[in-house]
Design a protein around this motif. Structure first.
Motif, PDB file in Angstrom:
ATOM      1  N   ARG A 174       0.825  -1.037   0.009  1.00 33.29           N
ATOM      2  CA  ARG A 174       0.102   0.024  -0.008  1.00 33.29           C
ATOM      3  C   ARG A 174       0.985   1.167   0.200  1.00 33.29           C
ATOM      4  O   ARG A 174       0.477   2.156  -0.681  1.00 33.29           O
ATOM      5  CB  ARG A 174      -0.732  -0.012   1.095  1.00 33.29           C
ATOM      6  N   ASP A 175       1.869   1.180   0.727  1.00 32.19           N
ATOM      7  CA  ASP A 175       2.836   2.259   0.647  1.00 32.19           C
ATOM      8  C   ASP A 175       3.404   2.698  -0.567  1.00 32.19           C
ATOM      9  O   ASP A 175       3.806   3.622  -1.049  1.00 32.19           O
ATOM     10  CB  ASP A 175       4.041   2.075   1.768  1.00 32.19           C
ATOM     11  N   GLY A 176       3.675   1.278  -1.159  1.00 37.91           N
ATOM     12  CA  GLY A 176       4.442   1.705  -2.509  1.00 37.91           C
ATOM     13  C   GLY A 176       3.433   2.164  -3.556  1.00 37.91           C
ATOM     14  O   GLY A 176       3.850   3.100  -4.417  1.00 37.91           O
ATOM     15  N   VAL A 177       2.301   1.692  -3.296  1.00 41.59           N
ATOM     16  CA  VAL A 177       0.998   2.193  -4.275  1.00 41.59           C
ATOM     17  C   VAL A 177       0.972   3.880  -4.135  1.00 41.59           C
ATOM     18  O   VAL A 177       1.013   4.673  -5.176  1.00 41.59           O
ATOM     19  CB  VAL A 177      -0.256   1.600  -4.127  1.00 41.59           C
ATOM     20  N   THR A 178       0.967   4.034  -2.983  1.00 43.48           N
ATOM     21  CA  THR A 178       0.712   5.714  -2.562  1.00 43.48           C
ATOM     22  C   THR A 178       2.140   6.476  -2.928  1.00 43.48           C
ATOM     23  O   THR A 178       1.801   7.571  -3.593  1.00 43.48           O
ATOM     24  CB  THR A 178       0.490   5.828  -1.089  1.00 43.48           C
ATOM     25  N   ALA A 179       3.151   5.840  -2.963  1.00 44.33           N
ATOM     26  CA  ALA A 179       4.495   6.728  -3.329  1.00 44.33           C
ATOM     27  C   ALA A 179       4.282   6.747  -4.845  1.00 44.33           C
ATOM     28  O   ALA A 179       4.738   7.558  -5.643  1.00 44.33           O
ATOM     29  CB  ALA A 179       5.568   6.048  -2.813  1.00 44.33           C
ATOM     30  N   SER A 180       3.928   5.594  -5.523  1.00 39.13           N
ATOM     31  CA  SER A 180       3.996   5.635  -6.828  1.00 39.13           C
ATOM     32  C   SER A 180       2.844   6.569  -7.673  1.00 39.13           C
ATOM     33  O   SER A 180       3.148   7.240  -8.826  1.00 39.13           O
ATOM     34  CB  SER A 180       4.117   4.207  -7.646  1.00 39.13           C
ATOM     35  N   SER A 181       1.801   6.440  -6.758  1.00 38.46           N
ATOM     36  CA  SER A 181       0.840   7.617  -7.513  1.00 38.46           C
ATOM     37  C   SER A 181       1.263   9.004  -7.184  1.00 38.46           C
ATOM     38  O   SER A 181       1.029   9.962  -8.131  1.00 38.46           O
ATOM     39  CB  SER A 181      -0.634   7.473  -6.966  1.00 38.46           C
ATOM     40  N   ALA A 182       1.662   9.356  -6.010  1.00 43.11           N
ATOM     41  CA  ALA A 182       2.383  10.481  -5.856  1.00 43.11           C
ATOM     42  C   ALA A 182       3.261  11.042  -6.696  1.00 43.11           C
ATOM     43  O   ALA A 182       3.349  11.971  -7.304  1.00 43.11           O
ATOM     44  CB  ALA A 182       3.005  10.626  -4.186  1.00 43.11           C
ATOM     45  N   HIS A 183       4.225  10.018  -7.189  1.00 43.87           N
ATOM     46  CA  HIS A 183       5.310  10.168  -8.250  1.00 43.87           C
ATOM     47  C   HIS A 183       4.553  10.674  -9.484  1.00 43.87           C
ATOM     48  O   HIS A 183       4.974  11.396 -10.260  1.00 43.87           O
ATOM     49  CB  HIS A 183       6.079   8.899  -8.351  1.00 43.87           C
ATOM     50  N   GLU A 184       3.560   9.893  -9.787  1.00 39.88           N
ATOM     51  CA  GLU A 184       2.860  10.134 -11.239  1.00 39.88           C
ATOM     52  C   GLU A 184       2.278  11.423 -11.184  1.00 39.88           C
ATOM     53  O   GLU A 184       2.283  12.125 -12.075  1.00 39.88           O
ATOM     54  CB  GLU A 184       1.839   9.098 -11.384  1.00 39.88           C
ATOM     55  N   LEU A 185       1.805  11.951 -10.078  1.00 44.72           N
ATOM     56  CA  LEU A 185       1.283  13.429 -10.001  1.00 44.72           C
ATOM     57  C   LEU A 185       2.336  14.502  -9.838  1.00 44.72           C
ATOM     58  O   LEU A 185       1.838  15.421 -10.492  1.00 44.72           O
ATOM     59  CB  LEU A 185       0.440  13.512  -8.739  1.00 44.72           C
ATOM     60  N   ASN A 186       3.519  14.273  -9.685  1.00 42.78           N
ATOM     61  CA  ASN A 186       4.423  15.145  -9.789  1.00 42.78           C
ATOM     62  C   ASN A 186       4.958  15.382 -11.254  1.00 42.78           C
ATOM     63  O   ASN A 186       5.084  14.655 -11.919  1.00 42.78           O
ATOM     64  CB  ASN A 186       5.694  14.865  -8.896  1.00 42.78           C
TER      65      ASN A 186
END
Ligand SMILES: [Fe+2]
Length: 186
Positions: A174-186
């Protein structure tokens, strides 16, 4: 042919007719794996293949020890699967704990080492899918497994011992999913 399409055909052939509920569950685990694809890069195909095939060890033709993760991994080795695919299947979810309960821990050494994040990912996908193929909360899924097998059963003992680590694996994904979607938004 991708690893996924090969594994899909193998799993469908083993499960769809003879074990339709396992097949419905496997298809949901597969859908969960597809959702993780963006954060897995080159390993997305391997995870999707492992997801659809993770329970082939329940098929009659695969059963030998009765520990379905090991039986599934060994069956896939016999039919010439990618060695990493066999390993991810063999190690999924509570496999090491069940193997320890059954005196089968050495069997897990037959398989090639695979990165921990792949074991986390297949475990997350399995625990997020109900036995009849619906999305489910992993905590509820573990409770359901404990209820289904009951005290005294090897799966009950293994899952009871494994539960804290299994929930940590789920949280890492779940932490990885959150980090990867935050990365996509940046
Ligand atoms: Fe499963």
């Amino acid at each position: 042919m991708t690893l996924t399409s090969w594994a899909y055909d193998v799993a469908e052939g083993l499960l769809a007719d003879s074990l339709p509920k396992r097949w419905a569950h496997s298809q949901q685990v597969y859908r969960q794996a597809l959702d993780l694809a963006p954060m897995l890069g080159d390993d997305a195909d391997l995870l999707a293949a492992a997801a659809i095939a993770h329970d082939v060890g329940y098929a009659d033709v695969a059963v030998s020890t009765g520990q379905h993760m090991i039986d599934g991994g060994r069956y896939l080795q016999r039919v010439g699967a990618d060695r990493r695919l066999c390993a991810v299947v063999a190690l999924h979810t509570s496999s090491p704990w069940e193997a320890a309960e059954l005196g089968l821990s050495d069997a897990l050494n037959e398989f090639v080492p695979v990165p921990g994040y792949l074991v986390d990912a297949i475990t997350y996908c399995d625990l997020s899918s109900s036995p009849d193929g619906q999305p489910v909360d992993p905590e509820d899924r573990l409770e359901e497994v404990l209820r289904r097998y009951g005290p005294g059963h090897v799966v009950f003992r293994a899952v009871s011992a494994a539960r804290p680590e299994l929930l940590r694996m789920v949280q890492r994904v779940r932490d990885g999913v959150t980090a990867s979607s935050a990365h996509e938004l940046n």
